[in-house]
Design a protein around this motif. Structure first.
Motif, PDB file in Angstrom:
ATOM      1  N   ARG A   1       0.822  -1.204   0.000  1.00 22.01           N
ATOM      2  CA  ARG A   1       0.000   0.000   0.000  1.00 22.01           C
ATOM      3  C   ARG A   1       0.859   1.257   0.000  1.00 22.01           C
ATOM      4  NH1 ARG A   1      -5.097   0.423   4.077  1.00 22.01           N
ATOM      5  NH2 ARG A   1      -3.468   0.214   5.648  1.00 22.01           N
ATOM      6  N   GLY A   2       2.064   1.128   0.525  1.00 21.10           N
ATOM      7  CA  GLY A   2       2.973   2.270   0.556  1.00 21.10           C
ATOM      8  C   GLY A   2       3.930   2.333  -0.624  1.00 21.10           C
ATOM      9  N   ALA A   3       3.864   1.345  -1.509  1.00 21.34           N
ATOM     10  CA  ALA A   3       4.756   1.339  -2.672  1.00 21.34           C
ATOM     11  C   ALA A   3       4.331   2.406  -3.675  1.00 21.34           C
ATOM     12  CB  ALA A   3       4.741  -0.039  -3.331  1.00 21.34           C
ATOM     13  N   ASP A   4       5.260   2.814  -4.526  1.00 22.65           N
ATOM     14  CA  ASP A   4       4.928   3.770  -5.574  1.00 22.65           C
ATOM     15  C   ASP A   4       3.954   3.145  -6.566  1.00 22.65           C
ATOM     16  OD1 ASP A   4       6.614   5.676  -4.494  1.00 22.65           O
ATOM     17  OD2 ASP A   4       8.322   5.101  -5.774  1.00 22.65           O
ATOM     18  N   PRO A   5       3.109   3.954  -7.202  1.00 20.84           N
ATOM     19  CA  PRO A   5       2.206   3.412  -8.224  1.00 20.84           C
ATOM     20  C   PRO A   5       2.977   2.654  -9.301  1.00 20.84           C
ATOM     21  CG  PRO A   5       1.567   5.653  -7.676  1.00 20.84           C
ATOM     22  CD  PRO A   5       2.876   5.396  -6.979  1.00 20.84           C
ATOM     23  N   GLY A   6       2.507   1.458  -9.624  1.00 17.12           N
ATOM     24  CA  GLY A   6       3.139   0.645 -10.653  1.00 17.12           C
ATOM     25  C   GLY A   6       4.271  -0.231 -10.177  1.00 17.12           C
ATOM     26  N   GLU A   7       4.704  -0.090  -8.920  1.00 15.86           N
ATOM     27  CA  GLU A   7       5.794  -0.938  -8.425  1.00 15.86           C
ATOM     28  C   GLU A   7       5.364  -2.386  -8.251  1.00 15.86           C
ATOM     29  OE1 GLU A   7       9.320   0.466  -5.878  1.00 15.86           O
ATOM     30  OE2 GLU A   7       7.540   1.292  -4.897  1.00 15.86           O
ATOM     31  N   VAL A   8       4.092  -2.591  -7.945  1.00 13.25           N
ATOM     32  CA  VAL A   8       3.556  -3.947  -7.747  1.00 13.25           C
ATOM     33  C   VAL A   8       2.667  -4.284  -8.934  1.00 13.25           C
ATOM     34  CG1 VAL A   8       2.149  -5.428  -6.264  1.00 13.25           C
ATOM     35  CG2 VAL A   8       3.674  -3.710  -5.250  1.00 13.25           C
ATOM     36  N   ALA A   9       2.849  -5.484  -9.485  1.00 16.81           N
ATOM     37  CA  ALA A   9       2.104  -5.901 -10.668  1.00 16.81           C
ATOM     38  C   ALA A   9       1.148  -7.037 -10.334  1.00 16.81           C
ATOM     39  CB  ALA A   9       3.062  -6.348 -11.772  1.00 16.81           C
ATOM     40  N   ILE A  10       0.037  -7.085 -11.075  1.00 15.92           N
ATOM     41  CA  ILE A  10      -0.839  -8.243 -11.075  1.00 15.92           C
ATOM     42  C   ILE A  10      -1.114  -8.622 -12.526  1.00 15.92           C
ATOM     43  CG2 ILE A  10      -1.931  -7.573  -8.894  1.00 15.92           C
ATOM     44  CD1 ILE A  10      -4.460  -6.845 -10.526  1.00 15.92           C
ATOM     45  N   SER A  11      -1.498  -9.867 -12.725  1.00 11.12           N
ATOM     46  CA  SER A  11      -1.922 -10.300 -14.053  1.00 11.12           C
ATOM     47  C   SER A  11      -3.292  -9.706 -14.353  1.00 11.12           C
ATOM     48  CB  SER A  11      -1.983 -11.826 -14.077  1.00 11.12           C
ATOM     49  OG  SER A  11      -2.301 -12.317 -15.345  1.00 11.12           O
ATOM     50  N   ASP A  12      -3.631  -9.612 -15.636  1.00 11.62           N
ATOM     51  CA  ASP A  12      -4.901  -9.008 -16.034  1.00 11.62           C
ATOM     52  C   ASP A  12      -6.075  -9.867 -15.576  1.00 11.62           C
ATOM     53  OD1 ASP A  12      -7.145  -7.993 -17.369  1.00 11.62           O
ATOM     54  OD2 ASP A  12      -6.003  -7.453 -19.153  1.00 11.62           O
ATOM     55  N   PRO A  13      -6.925  -9.366 -14.676  1.00  7.68           N
ATOM     56  CA  PRO A  13      -8.028 -10.187 -14.158  1.00  7.68           C
ATOM     57  C   PRO A  13      -9.093 -10.511 -15.199  1.00  7.68           C
ATOM     58  CG  PRO A  13      -8.199  -7.928 -13.355  1.00  7.68           C
ATOM     59  CD  PRO A  13      -6.876  -8.045 -14.029  1.00  7.68           C
ATOM     60  N   ASP A  14      -9.105  -9.807 -16.315  1.00 10.22           N
ATOM     61  CA  ASP A  14     -10.050 -10.124 -17.373  1.00 10.22           C
ATOM     62  C   ASP A  14      -9.536 -11.212 -18.310  1.00 10.22           C
ATOM     63  OD1 ASP A  14     -12.110  -8.278 -16.658  1.00 10.22           O
ATOM     64  OD2 ASP A  14     -10.858  -6.668 -17.438  1.00 10.22           O
TER      65      ASP A  14
END
Length: 310
Positions: free
Chosen positions: A140-153
């Motif tokens: 939650r404290g990481a910079d935007p875009g630092e953490v990735a997820i796979s496309d849920p769609d």
């Protein structure tokens, strides 16, 4: 780093997939028999590096594997843009919901997995995780875009990440955590690119399956059972978190179970059935690749052909 989905689902499905062709251990001068396996992307290394060589050595049948998000796999079969002998899903229920009736009427469950964070230890996120800070505070404290997820769609891995955020919010009393994370994560439609980003350090972490981190020799923080989707006894709890894809398919949270089937009208159904049987008969190979084969597996569902003995 930019956040948000950068490649549309339609663009991704139009792109060429990852393909890998194994070697042939047959007699000199004989024609090479092959089996086309269309599989969930999280099994790319498992199949190419572990299963295919062993299967080819035992049977002389070459494995041609193509790997995509499981939602994309189902769409390719439904649209008849791909004509596999074997279809492998990272979500057993998804395969049954999408393919039973028209393309198959059976499957074999062969392995499970767990969800967590694969991370780069040299990043601030990695150092915080190694120091024992709560993972949800770290991301939650990481910079935007630092953490990735796979496309849920496109992929159960993606919608399980979203469901994990929802369940973690309840578990740890994190008001608005799911929505906050969806605004901050980078959504990657191609799993290999997601893992490459973490390996290079351009992404600090990604929500991945355990075997994917093992494949890439990457540190892995496994989520608690309450939201890692590994415990069948928590199925009712997992089901309280849902995600609806852009196609309108609503996936309830459920334990991670990989299953495989052969497609009706496949070019080489006999080789396909031999491949599915091989998955059922060789749990040690799957375990070496980082998957989990419980005592309840393998398990058949529907009406498998006589050639399948589970």
């Amino acid at each position: 780093m930019a956040s948000g989905t950068t490649v549309s689902r339609r663009t991704y499905l139009a792109a060429l997939g990852t393909a890998a062709v194994g070697g042939y251990a047959g007699c000199v001068g004989s024609a090479t028999e092959s089996v086309f396996v269309l599989s969930a992307g999280s099994l790319a290394s498992t199949f190419d590096d572990h299963v295919a060589p062993a299967f080819e050595a035992e049977t002389g049948i070459t494995v041609h594997g193509e790997y995509y998000g499981t939602n994309a796999v189902m769409r390719m079969v439904e649209d008849r843009t791909k004509h596999p002998d074997v279809i492998v899903s990272a979500d057993a229920t998804l395969l049954r919901d999408r393919l039973y009736g028209e393309f198959t009427d059976w499957d074999v469950e062969f392995a499970t997995n767990s969800l967590g964070l694969g991370y780069h230890e040299s990043t601030s996120v990695g150092r915080a995780l190694d120091a024992g800070q709560p993972w949800y505070e770290v991301v939650r404290g990481a910079d935007p875009g630092e953490v990735a997820i796979s496309d849920p769609d496109l992929d159960p891995l993606g919608y399980r990440a979203v469901q994990a955020f929802e369940l973690a919010a309840r578990e740890h009393d994190l008001d608005g955590f799911r929505e906050q994370m969806l605004q901050r994560v980078y959504t990657e439609p191609e799993e290999p690119q997601m893992m490459a980003g973490v390996e290079s350090g351009s992404r600090a972490a990604a929500v991945v399956y355990r075997n994917m981190a093992i494949d890439h020799e990457m540190p892995f923080f496994e989520f608690p059972d309450a939201y890692n989707f590994s415990d069948p006894e928590l199925a009712d709890h997992y089901a309280t978190a849902t995600y609806t894809t852009d196609e309108g398919y609503t996936a309830a949270g459920r334990p991670i179970i990989y299953n495989a089937t052969t497609k009706d009208g496949a070019d080489n159904p006999d080789a396909g059935r031999r491949f599915v049987q091989f998955l059922a008969d060789n749990p040690a190979i799957l375990d070496d690749a980082g998957l989990t084969v419980t005592t309840a597996l393998p398990e058949s569902n529907g009406d498998p052909p006589g050639a399948i003995d589970v």
